[in-house]
Write a protein that holds these residues in place. Structure first.
Motif, PDB file in Angstrom:
ATOM      1  N   TRP A  49       0.824  -1.201   0.000  1.00  0.00           N
ATOM      2  CA  TRP A  49       0.000   0.000   0.000  1.00  0.00           C
ATOM      3  C   TRP A  49       0.863   1.258   0.000  1.00  0.00           C
ATOM      4  O   TRP A  49       1.901   1.302   0.668  1.00  0.00           O
ATOM      5  CB  TRP A  49      -0.922   0.042   1.214  1.00  0.00           C
ATOM      6  N   VAL A  50       0.433   2.256  -0.738  1.00  0.00           N
ATOM      7  CA  VAL A  50       1.086   3.562  -0.723  1.00  0.00           C
ATOM      8  C   VAL A  50       0.612   4.316   0.514  1.00  0.00           C
ATOM      9  O   VAL A  50      -0.584   4.351   0.814  1.00  0.00           O
ATOM     10  CB  VAL A  50       0.750   4.367  -2.001  1.00  0.00           C
ATOM     11  N   GLU A  51       1.548   4.873   1.249  1.00  0.00           N
ATOM     12  CA  GLU A  51       1.230   5.679   2.432  1.00  0.00           C
ATOM     13  C   GLU A  51       1.723   7.109   2.234  1.00  0.00           C
ATOM     14  O   GLU A  51       2.824   7.299   1.716  1.00  0.00           O
ATOM     15  CB  GLU A  51       1.874   5.066   3.682  1.00  0.00           C
ATOM     16  N   PRO A  52       0.934   8.131   2.639  1.00  0.00           N
ATOM     17  CA  PRO A  52      -0.398   8.005   3.224  1.00  0.00           C
ATOM     18  C   PRO A  52      -1.405   7.418   2.233  1.00  0.00           C
ATOM     19  O   PRO A  52      -1.209   7.487   1.022  1.00  0.00           O
ATOM     20  CB  PRO A  52      -0.755   9.445   3.608  1.00  0.00           C
ATOM     21  N   THR A  53      -2.473   6.873   2.773  1.00  0.00           N
ATOM     22  CA  THR A  53      -3.483   6.203   1.967  1.00  0.00           C
ATOM     23  C   THR A  53      -4.058   7.123   0.897  1.00  0.00           C
ATOM     24  O   THR A  53      -4.376   8.287   1.164  1.00  0.00           O
ATOM     25  CB  THR A  53      -4.631   5.696   2.865  1.00  0.00           C
ATOM     26  N   ARG A  54      -4.179   6.589  -0.304  1.00  0.00           N
ATOM     27  CA  ARG A  54      -4.772   7.341  -1.413  1.00  0.00           C
ATOM     28  C   ARG A  54      -5.898   6.515  -2.013  1.00  0.00           C
ATOM     29  O   ARG A  54      -5.676   5.421  -2.527  1.00  0.00           O
ATOM     30  CB  ARG A  54      -3.715   7.669  -2.465  1.00  0.00           C
ATOM     31  N   ILE A  55      -7.110   7.053  -1.929  1.00  0.00           N
ATOM     32  CA  ILE A  55      -8.311   6.346  -2.379  1.00  0.00           C
ATOM     33  C   ILE A  55      -9.025   7.187  -3.428  1.00  0.00           C
ATOM     34  O   ILE A  55      -9.124   8.409  -3.294  1.00  0.00           O
ATOM     35  CB  ILE A  55      -9.251   6.045  -1.196  1.00  0.00           C
TER      36      ILE A  55
END
Length: 280
Positions: free
Chosen positions: A156-162
Motif C-alpha cells: 500500500w502507498v502511504e499516506p493512503t490514497r483512495i
C-alpha cells in the motif's frame, strides 16, 4: 483447519476439499527429519501470536537460511506426484472431460498450525492461480520446492490514497506500489514479505507444476483483524486523473486495487502430509 479457510471467507465445499494422497512414502532419513524439525523449532522460538512488529532481521535471515535447505524429501514430497496432465492443448483431449482436465485444483497441505505460525505447502498444477490477496499484520516466508511460478506483489502507498471508481463494479480503489514481479524457478532462495513491505498483497501463477512451502506468522485470524481479502488490480492510468503527479517512479510501478469477493473459481482441496513427523 484455520490454515485452509484463510483463502476464503467461508469453508470450501466438501466436494472441493476432498483429500488426496499427494505425498509419496519417501524414506524419512535422519537428515530430512532434522531439517523440518529445525525449521519448526526456530519458528516456535521466533514468532508470537501478537504479530507486528515483525521479528528482528537477524531472526528472519536465520529462518530463511534454514528454509533454503528444505527440499522435496524433507517434506515427504516426490517429484512425480507433482506432474499433471496439462499440455494436451485445447482439443487434445476428449471434449467431455476437457473442463475437468483444465480445472485441476491447487492442493493445500497443512504441516503445522498454532496461534503463532502456520507451516503449509501449496501444490499447483500448470497455470493454476492464487488470486491477489493480502496478509494483514503478517510476516510470510515462501520457498519454492519444485517447478516454476510467477509472483506479483504490491504494498500500500502511504499516506493512503483512495479514488472513487466510476465505471466499475467497485465503489472505490486504493493506490498500491508494485514491489515484486518475477518468476521463481528452483533452485531459488526464500522470499519474505512483511506487514508493510516486500509485497504483502500478492498473487501466484504456476508456470509449470510446482510446490511452495509457506510459513505465515501469525496465521490468519479474523477475530484478531487478520482477515484475508482479495483484490483486483487496475492500471494506474485508469483512475489517475485529478490526483496530481506526485508519485515516485513510473506509472507502471503503481496500480489501483479494488476489494472483491472471494473468487468463485478458486479451486482447492486438502492433501495429507506424510513427511517426517514434527515433535511439538
Amino acid at each position: 483447519m484455520r490454515g485452509y479457510k484463510f483463502l476464503g471467507r467461508k469453508p470450501f465445499p466438501q466436494c472441493i476439499l476432498r483429500s488426496r494422497r499427494l505425498f509419496g512414502m519417501t524414506k524419512k532419513t535422519p537428515s530430512s527429519s532434522y531439517s523440518i524439525q529445525s525449521l519448526y523449532d526456530l519458528c516456535k522460538n521466533t514468532f508470537t501470536p501478537s504479530g507486528p512488529p515483525p521479528p528482528h532481521s537477524q531472526a528472519i535471515q536465520k529462518l530463511s537460511s534454514v528454509l533454503d535447505t528444505i527440499g522435496l524429501d524433507d517434506v515427504g514430497l516426490k517429484e512425480e506426484n507433482l506432474e499433471d496432465d496439462r499440455g494436451h492443448g485445447l482439443f487434445g483431449v476428449n471434449l467431455f472431460n476437457r473442463v475437468d482436465r483444465w480445472a485441476q485444483p491447487i492442493t493445500y497441505v497443512d504441516i503445522h498450525e498454532s496461534d503463532s505460525f502456520t507451516m503449509c505447502i501449496f501444490c499447483f498444477p500448470t497455470s493454476a492461480v492464487i488470486p491477489l490477496h493480502d496478509h494483514p499484520g503478517m510476516t510470510v516466508l515462501s520457498k519454492v520446492l519444485y517447478g516454476s511460478m510467477h509472483v506479483k506483489g504490491y504494498d500500500w502507498v502511504e499516506p493512503t490514497r483512495i479514488q472513487k471508481s466510476k465505471g466499475t463494479p467497485h465503489s472505490s480503489v486504493r493506490l498500491a506500489k508494485l514491489a515484486v514481479d518475477k518468476v521463481l524457478t528452483v533452485p531459488c532462495g526464500t522470499s519474505v514479505l512483511y506487514p508493510n513491505s516486500g509485497g504483502n498483497l500478492h498473487c501466484f501463477t504456476a508456470i509449470t507444476p510446482c510446490a511452495v512451502l509457506d510459513i505465515l506468522a501469525p496465521p490468519y485470524l479474523e477475530s484478531a483483524g487478520r482477515k484475508c481479502t482479495y483484490y483486483h488490480d487496475y492500471p494506474y492510468s485508469s483512475f489517475a486523473a485529478g490526483i496530481g503527479d506526485n508519485i515516485e517512479g513510473k506509472d507502471e510501478d503503481y496500480a489501483w486495487l479494488a476489494e472483491i469477493r472471494t473468487p468463485d473459481d478458486l479451486y482447492m482441496r486438502s492433501g495429507r502430509y506424510t513427511g517426517p513427523r514434527i515433535q511439538t
